[in-house]
Design an enzyme around this catalytic site. Structure first.
Site, short mmCIF file in Angstrom:
data_model
loop_
_atom_site.label_atom_id
_atom_site.label_comp_id
_atom_site.label_asym_id
_atom_site.label_seq_id
_atom_site.Cartn_x
_atom_site.Cartn_y
_atom_site.Cartn_z
N LYS A 142 19.82 55.93 -4.59
CA LYS A 142 21.10 55.17 -4.78
C LYS A 142 21.13 53.92 -5.26
CE LYS A 142 21.52 57.73 0.15
NZ LYS A 142 21.79 57.20 1.52
N ASP A 160 13.70 45.03 5.18
CA ASP A 160 14.46 45.46 6.27
C ASP A 160 13.83 44.72 7.40
OD1 ASP A 160 16.53 47.26 6.03
OD2 ASP A 160 15.36 49.14 5.65
N HIS A 164 21.94 51.07 14.77
CA HIS A 164 21.98 51.62 13.45
C HIS A 164 21.73 53.14 13.66
CE1 HIS A 164 21.77 51.65 8.81
NE2 HIS A 164 20.88 52.64 9.04
N LEU A 165 22.66 53.85 13.71
CA LEU A 165 22.15 55.53 14.13
C LEU A 165 22.48 56.31 12.84
CD1 LEU A 165 24.03 55.54 17.48
CD2 LEU A 165 21.62 54.69 17.08
N ASN A 198 19.71 59.01 10.13
CA ASN A 198 18.50 59.81 10.23
C ASN A 198 17.32 59.05 10.57
OD1 ASN A 198 17.48 62.46 9.67
ND2 ASN A 198 16.19 61.55 8.01
N GLY A 199 17.24 57.91 10.11
CA GLY A 199 16.55 56.70 10.87
C GLY A 199 17.42 56.12 11.88
N GLU A 219 24.70 47.83 3.43
CA GLU A 219 23.39 47.19 3.13
C GLU A 219 23.26 46.66 1.44
OE1 GLU A 219 20.16 49.58 5.87
OE2 GLU A 219 21.91 50.77 4.70
#
Length: 366
Positions: free
Chosen positions: A16, A143, A201-202, A204-205, A352
């Site tokens: 991305k 992160d 922070h919901l 896929n991770g 982000e």
């Protein structure tokens, strides 16, 4: 000539990117390459121009080359002054953004076992950028960095000192996302920014962060991005004895266990259907309902633990793909927390990439 920042987020089969004006941080373009190594495709928007076409991209360098070619073809006099990369794990050393040198790249490669689904691909993006982006510096944003100030009570495992001294501790992740939320709250809701906020922070991770006075106090992920909440395909918290049983009792190899914990568990493992929440919400299969109920219960349980870490709860902020878009999941989580004293609920979109651009501009300024 317009100076721009190229912000990258490299995954195992995707890349991305967003492009920001260095002076104003206005977004000039965004897009992604998906299906790297299989059926690669480039989709992007630059100004009023939309691009969507297949690619021959067998690895991250080829994908990065396609992005560089796209910029060269469609830009309006841009000069890339830095390429900014999301790096999942900075360990205990990298607690702020850095300009990547060969020595730093080696140090980051040593952390690959702590984030096997992310770190190698993050670093592949950096390596490709160094070969393809000319003389512009590469900047890494971590992160783990937002959680670097945790007190010993919150980052320590109950292990003997000899193991703790080898770096076995809690680090936490999704810090770039949480830092963006802290920034938005400070600008738009300063009274909450100074309070006790659980941010979810919901996606896929998934993880939660206990944020007090704008700082991370505690978080649900630990040494790796496997701990805490159940996720799309990851287990979240699991009895360590279950892992040793898989090895000794079931004869599973380390590789088989790792694949199970990272790729075959979570919502996908519980439902036997999918890790996609939209698919599960639309399904009539009782296993889908069970997986979502389990997820909502575990998020609420961990949220209560985060409230304990702060001594209370003033607000719950939802962000990430599930947090922003799956209203039934939000409602189920909040229903499980209804026993708590009243608290405010907000939904704030993740950003982000902009947070990374802000960091890069500040670092270049120094």
């Amino acid at each position: 000539m317009i100076d721009v920042l190229l912000v990258l987020n490299c995954g195992s089969s995707s890349l991305k990117f967003e492009i920001f004006d260095h002076a104003t941080l206005a977004r000039r373009a965004k897009g992604k390459v998906t299906g790297i190594g299989t059926r690669a495709r480039l989709a992007a928007t630059i100004g009023e121009t939309a691009i969507d076409r297949p690619l021959s991209a067998h690895d991250h360098e080829a994908a990065m080359g396609a992005v560089v070619d796209l910029i060269d073809r469609y830009d309006d006099g841009w000069r890339t002054v830095a390429t900014v990369h999301r790096v999942v794990h900075g360990g205990g050393t990298f607690v702020a953004p850095v300009v990547v040198t060969p020595e730093i790249l080696v140090a980051l490669e040593a952390l690959n076992p702590l984030a096997p689904l992310h770190q190698p691909y993050n670093l592949a993006g950096i390596a490709a950028s160094k070969r393809l982006s000319g003389r512009a510096p590469d900047i890494a944003c971590f992160d783990t960095a937002f959680h670097a100030g945790h007190g010993e009570l919150f980052h320590t495992f109950a292990l003997e000192a000899a193991l703790r001294e080898k770096g076995i501790r809690r680090y936490g992740f999704h810090g770039i996302s949480y830092e963006w939320i802290a920034r938005v709250l400070a600008a738009e809701r300063p009274e909450l920014a100074e309070g006790r906020v659980v941010v979810g922070h919901l996606g896929n991770g998934a993880s939660l962060c206990a944020m007090k006075n704008g700082f991370s106090i505690d978080t649900t992920m630990g040494m790796t991005a496997l701990d805490g909440l159940p996720m799309g395909t990851r287990t979240g918290s699991i009895d360590p004895g279950a892992v040793t049983y898989m090895m000794r009792g079931l004869g599973m190899t380390v590789e088989q266990i790792e694949e199970t914990l990272y790729e075959r568990s979570g919502l996908k493992g519980l439902s036997g259907i999918s890790n996609d929440v939209k698919t599960l919400l639309e399904s009539d299969d009782p296993r889908a309902a069970f997986a979502l109920d389990y997820y909502a219960l575990k998020v609420a349980q961990h949220a209560a633990a985060m409230a304990v870490s702060m001594g209370g709860l003033d607000a719950f902020v939802f962000t990430g793909g599930i947090g922003e878009n799956a209203a039934p999941v939000r409602e189920a989580i909040l229903a499980n927390l209804a026993f708590l004293p009243p608290f405010e609920t907000l939904v704030i979109p993740a950003n982000e990439e902009r947070m990374m651009a802000i960091h890069a501009k500040a670092l270049l300024g120094r």
